[in-house]
Scaffold this motif. Structure first.
Motif, short mmCIF file in Angstrom:
data_model
loop_
_atom_site.label_atom_id
_atom_site.label_comp_id
_atom_site.label_asym_id
_atom_site.label_seq_id
_atom_site.Cartn_x
_atom_site.Cartn_y
_atom_site.Cartn_z
N THR A 84 0.84 -1.20 0.00
CA THR A 84 0.00 0.00 0.00
C THR A 84 0.87 1.25 0.00
O THR A 84 0.60 2.21 -0.72
CB THR A 84 -0.94 -0.01 1.21
OG1 THR A 84 -1.82 -1.12 1.08
CG2 THR A 84 -1.75 1.26 1.31
N SER A 85 1.94 1.23 0.79
CA SER A 85 2.84 2.39 0.84
C SER A 85 3.55 2.60 -0.49
O SER A 85 3.72 3.74 -0.93
CB SER A 85 3.88 2.18 1.94
OG SER A 85 3.25 2.07 3.19
N THR A 87 2.59 1.59 -3.55
CA THR A 87 1.69 1.87 -4.68
C THR A 87 0.81 3.08 -4.46
O THR A 87 0.08 3.48 -5.37
CB THR A 87 0.79 0.66 -4.97
OG1 THR A 87 -0.02 0.39 -3.82
CG2 THR A 87 1.61 -0.56 -5.35
N ASN A 88 0.82 3.64 -3.27
CA ASN A 88 -0.05 4.76 -2.91
C ASN A 88 -1.52 4.45 -3.15
O ASN A 88 -2.30 5.29 -3.58
CB ASN A 88 0.35 6.03 -3.67
CG ASN A 88 1.67 6.56 -3.19
OD1 ASN A 88 2.00 6.47 -2.02
ND2 ASN A 88 2.45 7.11 -4.11
N SER A 89 -1.88 3.20 -2.91
CA SER A 89 -3.26 2.77 -3.06
C SER A 89 -3.69 2.06 -1.77
O SER A 89 -2.95 1.22 -1.26
CB SER A 89 -3.37 1.78 -4.24
OG SER A 89 -4.65 1.18 -4.24
N PRO A 90 -4.85 2.38 -1.26
CA PRO A 90 -5.29 1.74 -0.01
C PRO A 90 -5.84 0.33 -0.21
O PRO A 90 -6.08 -0.38 0.75
CB PRO A 90 -6.40 2.68 0.49
CG PRO A 90 -6.97 3.25 -0.77
CD PRO A 90 -5.79 3.40 -1.71
#
Length: 178
Positions: A84-85, A87-90
């Motif tokens: 998540t960190s 890819t900047n996706s939650p």
């Protein structure tokens, strides 16, 4: 599922030979992301054989099984947090978090049941968590949406075992009554 750890499973590039998951764990970060799924599967197979030999699922077997499934859940959550960190996706963390929450609910439902019923619930919780672990996401993603040429016989076996394990264990849990 555990045997796939040493089988030709995946190639990172199309010009490389197929490698086993054991090949990819030389890096500590990769090892923490890849190895737990296979190690926990092998340990649960050992504990299952032990319980069948003894004709009971004793407290030690249940505690060891719960400990390794909790370790797998923690490892999978940590890996999804890192993903998540990066890819900047939650979505990776949300997806894995929902699976771990579902596994906790399955385990909670096992309380007060006989030994083998508890074991069925524990295996179902394992199946739910391992379905969101790194190897399942990479291999399943390649087989369903990616380049199947990158996946070897071990990848097919892993995804096939997971595809069989999920309905069998979740079906047993759904069919169990108090």
């Amino acid at each position: 599922m555990a045997s796939v750890f040493v089988l030709p499973t995946y190639r990172a590039c199309s010009d490389e030979p197929l490698h086993s998951p054991a090949h990819f764990v030389s890096d500590p970060v990769a090892a923490a992301w890849i190895a737990p799924s296979f190690l926990v599967a092998g340990f649960l197979a050992f504990l299952t054989a032990r319980a069948l030999r003894k004709k009971e699922v004793d407290l030690t077997t249940r505690r060891l099984g719960l400990l390794v499934v909790a370790g797998l859940a923690a490892s999978t959550l940590l890996g999804s947090f890192v993903t998540t960190s990066l890819t900047n996706s939650p979505w990776p963390f949300a997806f894995v978090g929902a699976a771990v929450a579902g596994a906790v609910l399955v385990l909670r439902r096992a309380r007060g049941r006989p030994g083998f019923k508890v074991w069925e619930h524990l295996l179902a919780a394992f199946a739910v968590v391992v379905a969101t672990a790194g190897p399942a996401l990479v291999l399943g993603g390649e087989l369903l949406f990616g380049n199947r040429a990158l996946v070897g016989p071990g990848g097919w076996l892993y995804v096939g075992a997971l595809a069989a394990l999920l309905p069998i264990t979740l079906g047993a849990v759904a069919a169990s009554r108090r």
